[in-house]
Design a protein around this motif. Sequence first.
Motif, PDB file in Angstrom:
ATOM      1  N   GLU A 105       0.555  -1.495  -0.300  1.00  0.00           N
ATOM      2  CA  GLU A 105      -0.114   0.247   0.072  1.00  0.00           C
ATOM      3  C   GLU A 105       1.062   1.085  -0.129  1.00  0.00           C
ATOM      4  OE1 GLU A 105      -2.843  -0.420   3.167  1.00  0.00           O
ATOM      5  OE2 GLU A 105      -3.456  -2.098   2.270  1.00  0.00           O
ATOM      6  N   GLN A 106       1.640   1.622   0.816  1.00  0.00           N
ATOM      7  CA  GLN A 106       2.662   2.647   1.206  1.00  0.00           C
ATOM      8  C   GLN A 106       3.607   2.310  -0.030  1.00  0.00           C
ATOM      9  OE1 GLN A 106       4.372   3.103   5.066  1.00  0.00           O
ATOM     10  NE2 GLN A 106       3.714   5.128   5.274  1.00  0.00           N
ATOM     11  N   TYR A 107       4.263   1.278   0.114  1.00  0.00           N
ATOM     12  CA  TYR A 107       5.710   1.837  -1.445  1.00  0.00           C
ATOM     13  C   TYR A 107       5.421   0.596  -2.667  1.00  0.00           C
ATOM     14  CZ  TYR A 107       8.164   2.920   2.581  1.00  0.00           C
ATOM     15  OH  TYR A 107       8.335   3.483   4.183  1.00  0.00           O
ATOM     16  N   GLY A 108       3.998   0.292  -3.516  1.00  0.00           N
ATOM     17  CA  GLY A 108       3.615  -0.145  -4.473  1.00  0.00           C
ATOM     18  C   GLY A 108       4.503  -1.193  -4.855  1.00  0.00           C
ATOM     19  N   ALA A 109       4.230  -1.697  -3.870  1.00  0.00           N
ATOM     20  CA  ALA A 109       5.937  -3.350  -4.047  1.00  0.00           C
ATOM     21  C   ALA A 109       5.410  -3.802  -5.223  1.00  0.00           C
ATOM     22  CB  ALA A 109       5.658  -3.843  -2.948  1.00  0.00           C
ATOM     23  N   VAL A 110       3.762  -4.934  -5.458  1.00  0.00           N
ATOM     24  CA  VAL A 110       3.449  -4.787  -6.323  1.00  0.00           C
ATOM     25  C   VAL A 110       3.694  -4.032  -8.007  1.00  0.00           C
ATOM     26  CG1 VAL A 110       2.072  -6.075  -7.803  1.00  0.00           C
ATOM     27  CG2 VAL A 110       2.075  -6.185  -5.266  1.00  0.00           C
ATOM     28  N   GLU A 111       3.594  -3.125  -7.613  1.00  0.00           N
ATOM     29  CA  GLU A 111       3.681  -2.657  -9.547  1.00  0.00           C
ATOM     30  C   GLU A 111       5.148  -1.736 -10.035  1.00  0.00           C
ATOM     31  OE1 GLU A 111       3.424  -0.481 -13.015  1.00  0.00           O
ATOM     32  OE2 GLU A 111       2.131  -1.883 -11.907  1.00  0.00           O
ATOM     33  N   GLY A 112       5.782  -1.763  -8.605  1.00  0.00           N
ATOM     34  CA  GLY A 112       6.906  -1.657  -8.950  1.00  0.00           C
ATOM     35  C   GLY A 112       8.059  -2.246  -8.905  1.00  0.00           C
ATOM     36  N   GLY A 113       7.590  -4.216  -8.450  1.00  0.00           N
ATOM     37  CA  GLY A 113       8.347  -5.377  -8.452  1.00  0.00           C
ATOM     38  C   GLY A 113       7.850  -5.637 -10.336  1.00  0.00           C
ATOM     39  N   LYS A 114       6.765  -5.719 -10.790  1.00  0.00           N
ATOM     40  CA  LYS A 114       6.168  -5.464 -12.180  1.00  0.00           C
ATOM     41  C   LYS A 114       7.682  -4.619 -12.769  1.00  0.00           C
ATOM     42  CE  LYS A 114       1.566  -7.562 -11.549  1.00  0.00           C
ATOM     43  NZ  LYS A 114       0.241  -6.715 -11.288  1.00  0.00           N
ATOM     44  N   GLN A 115       7.361  -3.713 -12.505  1.00  0.00           N
ATOM     45  CA  GLN A 115       7.916  -2.995 -13.318  1.00  0.00           C
ATOM     46  C   GLN A 115      10.176  -3.016 -13.703  1.00  0.00           C
ATOM     47  OE1 GLN A 115       7.367   1.458 -12.393  1.00  0.00           O
ATOM     48  NE2 GLN A 115       5.009   1.554 -12.261  1.00  0.00           N
ATOM     49  N   THR A 116      10.257  -3.692 -12.554  1.00  0.00           N
ATOM     50  CA  THR A 116      11.785  -4.020 -12.384  1.00  0.00           C
ATOM     51  C   THR A 116      11.697  -5.189 -13.504  1.00  0.00           C
ATOM     52  OG1 THR A 116      11.646  -3.249  -9.729  1.00  0.00           O
ATOM     53  CG2 THR A 116      13.257  -4.985 -10.068  1.00  0.00           C
ATOM     54  N   LEU A 117      10.986  -6.347 -13.272  1.00  0.00           N
ATOM     55  CA  LEU A 117      10.950  -7.444 -13.919  1.00  0.00           C
ATOM     56  C   LEU A 117      10.913  -6.695 -15.034  1.00  0.00           C
ATOM     57  CD1 LEU A 117       9.016 -10.254 -12.455  1.00  0.00           C
ATOM     58  CD2 LEU A 117      11.599  -9.512 -12.527  1.00  0.00           C
ATOM     59  N   GLY A 118      10.344  -5.799 -15.712  1.00  0.00           N
ATOM     60  CA  GLY A 118       9.971  -5.238 -17.095  1.00  0.00           C
ATOM     61  C   GLY A 118      11.219  -4.628 -17.794  1.00  0.00           C
ATOM     62  N   ARG A 119      11.700  -4.002 -16.528  1.00  0.00           N
ATOM     63  CA  ARG A 119      13.636  -3.171 -17.060  1.00  0.00           C
ATOM     64  C   ARG A 119      14.360  -4.668 -17.286  1.00  0.00           C
ATOM     65  NH1 ARG A 119      14.950   1.099 -12.363  1.00  0.00           N
ATOM     66  NH2 ARG A 119      16.227   1.469 -14.910  1.00  0.00           N
ATOM     67  N   LEU A 120      14.350  -5.627 -16.090  1.00  0.00           N
ATOM     68  CA  LEU A 120      15.149  -6.400 -16.571  1.00  0.00           C
ATOM     69  C   LEU A 120      14.850  -7.153 -18.130  1.00  0.00           C
ATOM     70  CD1 LEU A 120      17.029  -8.401 -15.903  1.00  0.00           C
ATOM     71  CD2 LEU A 120      14.621 -10.434 -14.519  1.00  0.00           C
ATOM     72  N   ALA A 121      13.771  -7.428 -18.407  1.00  0.00           N
ATOM     73  CA  ALA A 121      13.430  -7.830 -19.575  1.00  0.00           C
ATOM     74  C   ALA A 121      14.116  -6.870 -20.535  1.00  0.00           C
ATOM     75  CB  ALA A 121      12.200  -8.242 -19.809  1.00  0.00           C
ATOM     76  N   ALA A 122      13.713  -5.898 -20.669  1.00  0.00           N
ATOM     77  CA  ALA A 122      13.731  -4.521 -21.917  1.00  0.00           C
ATOM     78  C   ALA A 122      15.741  -4.527 -21.607  1.00  0.00           C
ATOM     79  CB  ALA A 122      13.548  -3.456 -20.989  1.00  0.00           C
ATOM     80  N   TYR A 123      16.246  -4.967 -20.099  1.00  0.00           N
ATOM     81  CA  TYR A 123      18.073  -4.544 -20.489  1.00  0.00           C
ATOM     82  C   TYR A 123      18.332  -6.192 -21.473  1.00  0.00           C
ATOM     83  CZ  TYR A 123      22.706  -4.255 -19.088  1.00  0.00           C
ATOM     84  OH  TYR A 123      23.821  -5.531 -18.729  1.00  0.00           O
ATOM     85  N   ILE A 124      17.386  -6.521 -21.255  1.00  0.00           N
ATOM     86  CA  ILE A 124      17.982  -8.355 -21.701  1.00  0.00           C
ATOM     87  C   ILE A 124      18.171  -8.328 -23.143  1.00  0.00           C
ATOM     88  CG2 ILE A 124      17.445 -11.260 -22.494  1.00  0.00           C
ATOM     89  CD1 ILE A 124      19.026  -9.837 -19.373  1.00  0.00           C
ATOM     90  N   GLU A 125      17.120  -7.702 -23.681  1.00  0.00           N
ATOM     91  CA  GLU A 125      16.492  -7.784 -25.469  1.00  0.00           C
ATOM     92  C   GLU A 125      17.060  -6.391 -25.576  1.00  0.00           C
ATOM     93  OE1 GLU A 125      12.369  -7.371 -25.788  1.00  0.00           O
ATOM     94  OE2 GLU A 125      11.850  -8.601 -24.413  1.00  0.00           O
ATOM     95  N   LYS A 126      17.547  -5.883 -25.202  1.00  0.00           N
ATOM     96  CA  LYS A 126      18.690  -4.404 -25.671  1.00  0.00           C
ATOM     97  C   LYS A 126      20.350  -4.858 -25.636  1.00  0.00           C
ATOM     98  CE  LYS A 126      20.526   0.157 -25.034  1.00  0.00           C
ATOM     99  NZ  LYS A 126      20.229   0.302 -23.626  1.00  0.00           N
ATOM    100  N   GLU A 127      20.446  -5.326 -25.015  1.00  0.00           N
ATOM    101  CA  GLU A 127      22.093  -5.700 -24.876  1.00  0.00           C
ATOM    102  C   GLU A 127      22.397  -7.174 -25.209  1.00  0.00           C
ATOM    103  OE1 GLU A 127      24.606  -3.596 -23.136  1.00  0.00           O
ATOM    104  OE2 GLU A 127      22.968  -2.145 -23.026  1.00  0.00           O
ATOM    105  N   GLY A 128      21.818  -7.833 -25.508  1.00  0.00           N
ATOM    106  CA  GLY A 128      22.261  -9.309 -26.279  1.00  0.00           C
ATOM    107  C   GLY A 128      22.759 -10.362 -25.034  1.00  0.00           C
ATOM    108  N   GLU A 129      23.876 -10.243 -26.010  1.00  0.00           N
ATOM    109  CA  GLU A 129      24.538 -10.752 -24.815  1.00  0.00           C
ATOM    110  C   GLU A 129      25.380  -9.697 -24.030  1.00  0.00           C
ATOM    111  OE1 GLU A 129      25.940 -14.013 -23.797  1.00  0.00           O
ATOM    112  OE2 GLU A 129      24.579 -14.440 -25.667  1.00  0.00           O
ATOM    113  N   ILE A 130      25.250 -10.157 -22.458  1.00  0.00           N
ATOM    114  CA  ILE A 130      26.603  -9.457 -21.487  1.00  0.00           C
ATOM    115  C   ILE A 130      27.472  -9.925 -20.914  1.00  0.00           C
ATOM    116  CG2 ILE A 130      24.351  -8.126 -21.376  1.00  0.00           C
ATOM    117  CD1 ILE A 130      23.362  -9.898 -18.327  1.00  0.00           C
TER     118      ILE A 130
END
Length: 157
Positions: A132-157
């Motif tokens: 409720e106070q920190y938006g943990a569920v939405e923030g977690g979803k956004q974090t996983l979205g950022r990870l997915a975008a990073y992997i797709e953008k970078e390809g081989e890290i």
Amino acid sequence: MTTDEQTADREIVLSRIVNGPRRLVFKAFTEVRHLAQWWGPDGFTTTTRAFAFREGGDWDFTMHGPDGTDFPNWITFQEIVAPERIRLVHGTFKDDPERFDQVITFTDLGERTDLEMRTVFPTKAHKDLVVEQYGAVEGGKQTLGRLAAYIEKEGEI
């Protein structure tokens, strides 16, 4: 009663299919140079003070919100089974009495990975507070979205 039934009211479980092989998705968790690119919700940045990716090692960092608010964090890695699982304890500081347990699992789907983050809080009230106070569920979803975008953008890290 199973463990899941015993902790269900204290849990947040998030998952995402990431377009990248398991070894690559796992690797994104193992080095600060990768974590700095995607860790945290949209608009957040991370400053790391210490990082030791090994069992018993710590990650001492601050997440900086888009409004300038700083959020101190401390993670201790309890178990690392590469590239399958990371078990950790996460709090505001080392030995935080309100710290929570998290298990991140990486399921191999060939060129994709099913990533699950299962977080268990000490109490239902604490889980409800972070939702409720920190938006943990939405923030977690956004974090996983950022990870997915990073992997797709970078390809081989």
